[in-house]
Design an enzyme around this catalytic site. Structure first.
Site, PDB file in Angstrom:
ATOM      1  N   HIS A  32      43.995 -18.810  26.618  1.00 15.46           N
ATOM      2  CA  HIS A  32      43.494 -19.559  25.447  1.00 15.46           C
ATOM      3  C   HIS A  32      44.157 -20.672  24.905  1.00 15.46           C
ATOM      4  O   HIS A  32      43.539 -21.495  24.144  1.00 15.46           O
ATOM      5  CB  HIS A  32      43.510 -18.391  24.472  1.00 15.46           C
ATOM      6  CG  HIS A  32      42.818 -16.944  24.721  1.00 15.46           C
ATOM      7  ND1 HIS A  32      42.608 -15.872  24.181  1.00 15.46           N
ATOM      8  CD2 HIS A  32      41.803 -16.915  25.765  1.00 15.46           C
ATOM      9  CE1 HIS A  32      42.032 -14.948  24.734  1.00 15.46           C
ATOM     10  NE2 HIS A  32      41.147 -15.563  25.281  1.00 15.46           N
ATOM     11  N   ARG A  68      43.959  -8.094  28.463  1.00 19.88           N
ATOM     12  CA  ARG A  68      43.238  -9.245  28.998  1.00 19.88           C
ATOM     13  C   ARG A  68      43.992 -10.475  29.105  1.00 19.88           C
ATOM     14  O   ARG A  68      43.542 -11.744  29.421  1.00 19.88           O
ATOM     15  CB  ARG A  68      41.692  -9.528  28.430  1.00 19.88           C
ATOM     16  CG  ARG A  68      40.906  -8.443  28.453  1.00 19.88           C
ATOM     17  CD  ARG A  68      39.453  -8.461  28.049  1.00 19.88           C
ATOM     18  NE  ARG A  68      39.532  -8.381  26.522  1.00 19.88           N
ATOM     19  CZ  ARG A  68      38.576  -8.989  25.853  1.00 19.88           C
ATOM     20  NH1 ARG A  68      37.562  -9.281  26.336  1.00 19.88           N
ATOM     21  NH2 ARG A  68      38.541  -8.705  24.540  1.00 19.88           N
ATOM     22  N   PHE A  69      45.231 -10.465  28.721  1.00 15.30           N
ATOM     23  CA  PHE A  69      46.150 -11.721  28.764  1.00 15.30           C
ATOM     24  C   PHE A  69      45.730 -13.041  28.198  1.00 15.30           C
ATOM     25  O   PHE A  69      46.163 -13.846  29.052  1.00 15.30           O
ATOM     26  CB  PHE A  69      46.486 -11.340  30.396  1.00 15.30           C
ATOM     27  CG  PHE A  69      46.735 -10.162  31.181  1.00 15.30           C
ATOM     28  CD1 PHE A  69      47.663  -9.319  30.701  1.00 15.30           C
ATOM     29  CD2 PHE A  69      45.649  -9.878  31.648  1.00 15.30           C
ATOM     30  CE1 PHE A  69      47.734  -8.211  31.239  1.00 15.30           C
ATOM     31  CE2 PHE A  69      45.703  -8.572  32.430  1.00 15.30           C
ATOM     32  CZ  PHE A  69      46.844  -7.702  32.189  1.00 15.30           C
ATOM     33  N   CYS A  70      45.253 -13.093  27.092  1.00 15.94           N
ATOM     34  CA  CYS A  70      45.016 -14.194  26.550  1.00 15.94           C
ATOM     35  C   CYS A  70      44.064 -15.215  27.624  1.00 15.94           C
ATOM     36  O   CYS A  70      44.144 -16.391  27.461  1.00 15.94           O
ATOM     37  CB  CYS A  70      45.898 -15.144  26.040  1.00 15.94           C
ATOM     38  SG  CYS A  70      46.707 -14.155  24.664  1.00 15.94           S
ATOM     39  N   ALA A  71      43.280 -14.504  28.333  1.00 15.16           N
ATOM     40  CA  ALA A  71      42.377 -15.237  29.507  1.00 15.16           C
ATOM     41  C   ALA A  71      41.168 -14.476  29.360  1.00 15.16           C
ATOM     42  O   ALA A  71      40.558 -14.092  30.328  1.00 15.16           O
ATOM     43  CB  ALA A  71      42.856 -15.350  30.457  1.00 15.16           C
TER      44      ALA A  71
END
Length: 451
Positions: A147, A382-385
């Site tokens: 992000h 979701r790992f900032c993706a």
């Protein structure tokens, strides 16, 4: 202003001999020993039932512990902490030397060219947000981005990555050829899959179509050398907290013209040549975007961390990580009901990052049990993706294990064994799902206290 560059006595008083602070005795050939000693080496953590175990940190991709040499360096320089650039006292001159020496050494580490700016920020996110204020046109990005490299761009065009890197490069080239853009901004390595992108080839494509290129090197830099000049990159952004210097500093490094023409990122003291009530004369160069008192300690820590990584050597780092990464993937591939997420079917280069999804069960519950019952830190989510994860995964969340310079084969083996047991048999204790995630019912672990 006192000429700090001429005050070698000040510089030498705060400079230390890296050789007197070894970070390890060297890795074992099979990867059983850590490549570098980190501040969490040997950390014991409580687990459910009253026992304690050696902590296994497989959440390095989120934030890495400090190198022991970096922590020692911080202790040595703290007595000299002071405001920089304008103080007449010796500590102020020493602090100024720390910051400006760091600017030079960090720029050199990433192959900055003459005239490139090294601007200190809090982290990669802030660095890319700063760059976004300077881009004179549209920015093209991939959907695989964190992000931090997806959200800042005001005029953004997103290219959905194709099943292979080769096809993705073709799609990017077609997008840039069809409609000009000012900037192509890409990750150096995915924080979800660890897959490394060919940044030099991406730079060639961008420049062939009149665009510049920026690389989000937050994940790549701690594992591989990034070189602006050698790869023909225009900008690179990265964070200290992922590079074994978690003291709140990052950097944006690259071409001066856009940054000198952009509005100051922060308005305040240090960014100006002159101020009157009806006008302001802003500086150019790094000062333009570094108003206020800088993070002297964080900047010094970042410079020392990169120097220590250099001392380890690029070849040694890559060899160590390749051994334990192969062991990690071999172990995961052998577990039933576990699938490793991939972004590209032709990606043959990846960092020590593996994200899995489960055929059955909750990765959030498994991650909680790994920590509470086995003392193993991983990450679920979701790992900032989010756009990337949602495209490549059939599940709502994944579980990520990530390795670093302090990781060992024993860390990997403990993780694989614990994960296999939890997937097959489930947790040994009861958990409840709360707004903060899965938590043990009747957690008997003592709360951490630092009083």
């Amino acid at each position: 202003m006192i000429d700090i560059a001429a005050r070698t006595d000040v510089r030498e008083s705060v400079r230390t001999d890296a050789a007197s602070h070894p970070i390890s005795d060297g890795p074992a050939p099979d990867g059983t020993a850590p490549l570098a000693l980190l501040t969490d080496a040997g950390l014991e953590v409580p687990v459910l039932g009253g026992a304690t175990v050696r902590h296994v940190n497989l959440d390095i991709a989120a934030s890495a512990p400090a190198l022991q040499a970096v922590a020692a360096h911080v202790v040595r320089v703290l007595p000299y902490y002071s405001s920089v650039h304008r103080g007449s006292g010796y500590p102020s001159q020493a602090a100024t030397a720390l910051v400006e020496d760091a600017r030079v050494s960090i720029g050199r580490h990433v192959g900055a060219r003459d005239g490139d700016l090294v601007i200190f920020t809090r982290n990669t996110t802030e660095a890319l947000n700063l760059l976004a204020t300077a881009v004179p046109g549209e920015t093209v990005v991939l959907d695989i981005e964190h992000h931090a490299n997806l959200l800042p761009w005001r005029d953004r065009r997103v290219v959905v990555a194709r099943p292979s890197i080769a096809e993705t490069l073709t799609a990017l080239e077609a997008e840039l050829a069809a409609r000009p853009a000012a900037l192509l901004s890409v990750t150096g390595a995915s924080n979800v899959t660890g897959e490394v992108l060919p940044i030099a080839e991406l730079a060639r494509i961008a420049h062939a179509h009149g665009a510049r290129i920026a690389v989000d090197a937050a994940q790549l830099l701690p594992h591989r050398r990034v070189d602006l000049a050698a790869s023909d990159l225009d900008f690179v952004a990265f964070s200290g907290h992922k590079a074994y210097a978690p003291f709140g500093a990052g950097a944006l490094i690259g071409r001066a013209d856009w940054l000198d023409a952009a509005p100051p990122f922060l308005a305040g003291g240090g960014a100006v040549d002159d101020v009157a009530l009806d006008r302001v004369a802003w500086k150019t160069g790094p000062d333009r975007h570094e108003a206020g008192t800088p993070n002297v300690v964080g900047i010094a820590a970042l410079a020392r961390a990169l120097a220590e990584l250099e001392r380890l050597g690029d070849t040694a780092r890559e060899a160590h990580e390749a051994r334990i990464t192969a062991r990690l993937h071999e172990g995961l591939d052998a577990l039933p009901g576990v699938r490793v997420i991939r972004g590209f079917d032709d990606a043959d280069d990846r960092l020590g990052i593996a994200t899995i999804e489960l055929e059955h069960g909750s990765v959030g519950l498994i991650a909680a049990a790994l920590g509470a019952e086995h003392g193993i830190s991983v990450r679920a989510g979701r790992f900032c993706a989010h756009p990337f994860f949602d495209r490549v995964s059939a599940r709502s969340n994944g579980l990520r294990a990530s390795l670093g310079a302090g990781s060992t084969t024993d860390d990997v083996d403990r993780f694989i064994a614990a994960l296999g047991q939890l997937v097959a048999d489930g947790p040994a204790f009861e958990y409840s799902r709360t707004p903060e995630g899965w938590c043990p019912v009747g957690d008997d672990r003592p709360r951490a206290s630092f009083d």
